[in-house]
Scaffold this active site. Structure first.
Site, PDB file in Angstrom:
ATOM      1  N   HIS A 178     -19.772  60.794  20.779  1.00  0.00           N
ATOM      2  CA  HIS A 178     -19.864  59.923  19.594  1.00  0.00           C
ATOM      3  C   HIS A 178     -19.087  60.542  18.426  1.00  0.00           C
ATOM      4  CE1 HIS A 178     -23.938  59.543  21.665  1.00  0.00           C
ATOM      5  NE2 HIS A 178     -23.297  58.421  21.957  1.00  0.00           N
TER       6      HIS A 178
ATOM      7  N   CYS B  83     -26.271  50.829  31.272  1.00  0.00           N
ATOM      8  CA  CYS B  83     -25.037  50.151  30.822  1.00  0.00           C
ATOM      9  C   CYS B  83     -25.363  48.955  29.928  1.00  0.00           C
ATOM     10  CB  CYS B  83     -24.232  49.586  31.981  1.00  0.00           C
ATOM     11  SG  CYS B  83     -23.528  50.767  33.109  1.00  0.00           S
TER      12      CYS B  83
ATOM     13  N   CYS C 108     -25.180  51.981  40.400  1.00  0.00           N
ATOM     14  CA  CYS C 108     -24.250  51.877  39.263  1.00  0.00           C
ATOM     15  C   CYS C 108     -23.296  53.068  39.371  1.00  0.00           C
ATOM     16  CB  CYS C 108     -25.010  51.924  37.942  1.00  0.00           C
ATOM     17  SG  CYS C 108     -23.950  52.341  36.545  1.00  0.00           S
TER      18      CYS C 108
ATOM     19  N   HIS D 121     -23.930  55.581  36.294  1.00  0.00           N
ATOM     20  CA  HIS D 121     -25.229  56.244  36.093  1.00  0.00           C
ATOM     21  C   HIS D 121     -25.923  56.664  37.386  1.00  0.00           C
ATOM     22  CE1 HIS D 121     -24.501  53.976  32.317  1.00  0.00           C
ATOM     23  NE2 HIS D 121     -24.842  55.146  31.826  1.00  0.00           N
TER      24      HIS D 121
ATOM     25  N   LYS E 238     -27.362  64.771  30.428  1.00  0.00           N
ATOM     26  CA  LYS E 238     -28.548  65.631  30.295  1.00  0.00           C
ATOM     27  C   LYS E 238     -28.917  66.249  31.636  1.00  0.00           C
ATOM     28  CE  LYS E 238     -31.202  64.081  26.355  1.00  0.00           C
ATOM     29  NZ  LYS E 238     -32.354  63.295  25.926  1.00  0.00           N
TER      30      LYS E 238
HETATM   31  N1  MSP Z   1     -23.848  50.576  21.655  1.00  0.00           N
HETATM   32  C1  MSP Z   1     -22.649  50.472  22.411  1.00  0.00           C
HETATM   33  C2  MSP Z   1     -21.481  50.098  21.522  1.00  0.00           C
HETATM   34  C3  MSP Z   1     -21.637  48.825  20.763  1.00  0.00           C
HETATM   35  S1  MSP Z   1     -20.280  48.528  19.715  1.00  0.00           S
HETATM   36  C4  MSP Z   1     -20.459  46.956  19.207  1.00  0.00           C
HETATM   37  C5  MSP Z   1     -22.358  51.818  23.068  1.00  0.00           C
HETATM   38  N2  MSP Z   1     -22.937  52.886  22.538  1.00  0.00           N
HETATM   39  S2  MSP Z   1     -22.790  54.393  23.070  1.00  0.00           S
HETATM   40  O1  MSP Z   1     -23.757  55.166  22.319  1.00  0.00           O
HETATM   41  O2  MSP Z   1     -22.903  54.433  24.484  1.00  0.00           O
HETATM   42  O3  MSP Z   1     -21.390  54.870  22.622  1.00  0.00           O
HETATM   43  C6  MSP Z   1     -20.242  54.698  23.422  1.00  0.00           C
HETATM   44  C7  MSP Z   1     -19.075  55.307  22.684  1.00  0.00           C
HETATM   45  O4  MSP Z   1     -19.308  56.721  22.441  1.00  0.00           O
HETATM   46  C8  MSP Z   1     -17.767  55.292  23.453  1.00  0.00           C
HETATM   47  O5  MSP Z   1     -17.114  54.058  23.358  1.00  0.00           O
HETATM   48  C9  MSP Z   1     -17.023  56.396  22.759  1.00  0.00           C
HETATM   49  O6  MSP Z   1     -16.622  55.930  21.511  1.00  0.00           O
HETATM   50  C10 MSP Z   1     -18.101  57.443  22.555  1.00  0.00           C
HETATM   51  N3  MSP Z   1     -18.235  58.352  23.696  1.00  0.00           N
HETATM   52  C11 MSP Z   1     -19.378  58.630  24.372  1.00  0.00           C
HETATM   53  N4  MSP Z   1     -19.120  59.575  25.319  1.00  0.00           N
HETATM   54  C12 MSP Z   1     -17.822  59.917  25.276  1.00  0.00           C
HETATM   55  C13 MSP Z   1     -17.005  60.785  26.044  1.00  0.00           C
HETATM   56  N5  MSP Z   1     -17.496  61.531  27.017  1.00  0.00           N
HETATM   57  N6  MSP Z   1     -15.677  60.795  25.772  1.00  0.00           N
HETATM   58  C14 MSP Z   1     -15.136  60.032  24.765  1.00  0.00           C
HETATM   59  N7  MSP Z   1     -15.882  59.205  24.048  1.00  0.00           N
HETATM   60  C15 MSP Z   1     -17.222  59.143  24.241  1.00  0.00           C
HETATM   61  O7  MSP Z   1     -21.594  51.842  24.018  1.00  0.00           O
END
Ligand code: MSP
Length: 519
Positions: free
Chosen positions: A24, A132, A146, A149, A309
């Site tokens: 994030h 997802c 999946c 996951h 995790k």
């Molecule tokens: N809640 C949805 C997004 C809704 S937007 C209208 C979601 N959330 S999430 O918490 O799973 O965040 C996904 C986002 O986190 C990815 O699109 C990316 O921006 C970031 N990432 C999470 N893990 C990541 C990596 N391992 N590598 C790069 N980006 C990563 O999906």
């Protein structure tokens, strides 16, 4: 460099099933760097981020912690805000999907779709992956699980409202492919655009946009027995945050209501389909403008494995800050691999890059140069007689490449140029050996010494400006050493009219404290 304008940039809103990790952080830092650069360039920037709080995944997470779901969301959303504060993230709006104004916007949006006859009520049976938050098709499953996951999706059979997504297939293809189409939006990098058009060509199914048995969500205004599908709820944040296209919405952010469409949605490639197909189709169906650009960066593994995790390899932003500090962490995240490609991250690699780029290169340059100016010139820098900036052509070129990188989200290009500038100076110093000149009393040697240090401090000034969006605190510290009377933003804007920089004669340069202690 582009002219001043409004610039609206967003990150995904993150699920509150857990506190933020460096995945994030990666996206959010990138959006912050772009925002800070645009502000320095004089653009009026709106930077939106936030949290996605409804749906089965969050309900499960709260239950797992034996907490009331609302309290749980408050706690994690506060955790995100705190993490962003510690990382120096300069967002303008932090939206939560549990904000009443957002909920109101979602009701209006879905009510509007219903009035426009864009929804059908019908029965659906499918395999739903809670992690997802989407139905998986047979072809997406691997050994019945999946693929992301490794869990067995739940078979769900219920009556839902369906959105006529398939109806928009041809229109979307045309809009995405025809760059002159008035509703055209860019999908970057190019391979992501190909991925979307390829998939669209294969066909498009309608999607269910409500859930019959989901107590944690926003009830549909025309059928309160159903709650809005969490992804539709989440996507609407991009317009609810600015109170756009929602008549009568007495939104706190009403001042931003003319900000939509977004200039760029920055996302990870995992959520490409939702942003490039479902979101634009929902907007088309509602008669609203489409975002201008969607940039999907790559996904990274940690020490070669998916960050999770269960594997036990999740890195939190606070861990990085503890080791490297916030500024260096921001830099290292974007220096790890090109933005847009996939990559791997490890603390060992971060340490190596920290030492090579920051401690031994930029940090060393700053400390040795400011030290020499103090020791040999009494801290005062004079413009050497007959000095011209002709030998700084190469630096000017590197500066414009770095600036271009910040505009096009090619951060690796920016970082490479900054490192080249610093290497150039370190080699120049090694070659010219100013310490030898300092021990000579010959006027020509004195002049040469002044010129070398003047040149290097001038390049350092270029570097400092480029570091401002990446490492805001460090850059401000260096700026403070250079006896510069103007604000960085004013200097950067000045460079638009007249490329190249100068230093005031008699500038008092202060000796730098150690900025990047070796790890
Ligand atoms: N809640 C949805 C997004 C809704 S937007 C209208 C979601 N959330 S999430 O918490 O799973 O965040 C996904 C986002 O986190 C990815 O699109 C990316 O921006 C970031 N990432 C999470 N893990 C990541 C990596 N391992 N590598 C790069 N980006 C990563 O999906």
């Amino acid at each position: 460099m582009s002219l001043n304008k409004r610039f609206f940039v967003t990150t995904p809103i993150y699920y509150v099933n857990d506190l933020p990790h460096i995945g994030h952080t990666y996206t959010t830092v990138a959006a912050d760097v772009v925002s800070r650069w645009r502000r320095l360039m004089g653009d009026d920037v709106l930077f939106l981020t936030g949290t996605d709080e409804h749906g089965a995944k969050i309900l499960e997470a709260a239950a797992g912690k034996k907490k009331d779901v609302r309290e749980y969301c408050d706690e994690i959303a506060a955790g995100f805000k705190n993490a962003w504060k510690n990382m120096g993230i300069s967002y303008d709006i932090f939206i939560r999907t549990t904000d009443l104004l957002h909920e109101d916007a979602v009701r209006k949006f879905t009510g509007g779709l219903n009035e426009k006859k864009e929804l059908n009520f019908s029965k659906y049976e499918g395999r739903y992956c809670i992690q997802c938050e989407k139905y998986l098709t047979e072809t997406e499953l691997s050994d019945g699980l999946c693929p992301d996951h490794k869990t067995k999706p739940v078979v769900q059979s219920e009556e839902n409202y369906f959105f006529n997504l398939s109806k928009y297939r041809d229109k979307l293809l045309e809009i995405i492919q025809d760059t002159c189409h008035p509703q055209h939006f860019e999908i970057l990098p190019a391979e992501r655009k190909n991925e979307i058009t390829g998939k669209l060509k294969k066909g498009l199914d309608d999607i269910s946009i409500s859930r019959a048995e989901m107590p944690w969500g926003i009830p549909l205004p025309f059928d309160p027995g159903q709650t809005v599908y969490v992804w539709v709820d989440a996507l609407i944040n991009y317009i609810s945050a600015v109170g756009y296209g929602l008549p009568g919405q007495k939104n706190l952010n009403y001042a931003f209501s003319d900000w939509w469409p977004a200039d760029v949605h920055i996302i990870g490639k995992d959520i490409l389909w939702f942003h490039c197909v479902i979101w634009p189709a929902l907007l088309l169906a509602s008669g609203l403008p489409l975002p201008k650009k969607i940039f999907a960066h790559g996904y990274f593994t940690v020490n070669g494995q998916k960050m999770s995790k269960t594997v036990g390899n999740v890195i939190r932003p606070a861990e990085l800050i503890d080791i490297f500090g916030a500024d260096a962490s921001r830099f290292l995240l974007l220096a790890a691999f090109p933005f847009g490609s996939d990559g791997d991250i490890s603390l060992d690699d971060f340490r190596e890059k920290y030492n090579a780029y920051l401690a031994d290169n930029i940090g060393n340059l700053i400390s040795r140069t400011t030290n020499m100016v103090e020791k040999y010139l009494g801290g005062r820098l004079t413009v050497p007689a007959g000095w011209t900036d002709s030998n700084l052509q190469e630096i000017r070129q590197l500066f414009s490449e770095a600036a271009e990188g910040l505009e096009s989200l090619s951060f690796e290009k920016t970082i490479r140029s900054i490192i080249s500038m610093s290497t150039f100076c370190n080699q120049y110093i090694d070659r010219e050996e100013p310490w030898r000149l300092a021990s000579s009393v010959a006027p020509s040697d004195r002049q040469k010494l002044q010129k070398i240090l003047y040149d290097v401090i001038l390049v350092l000034k270029h570097i400092t400006l480029l570091l401002a969006p990446l490492m805001p605190e460090t850059s401000a510290k260096i700026w403070g050493l250079l006896d510069e009377k103007e604000e960085m933003a004013a200097v950067i804007r000045g460079m638009r009219d007249k490329p190249g920089l100068s230093l005031p004669s008699g500038a008092e340069i202060k000796k730098s404290p150690p900025l990047f202690p070796k790890q």
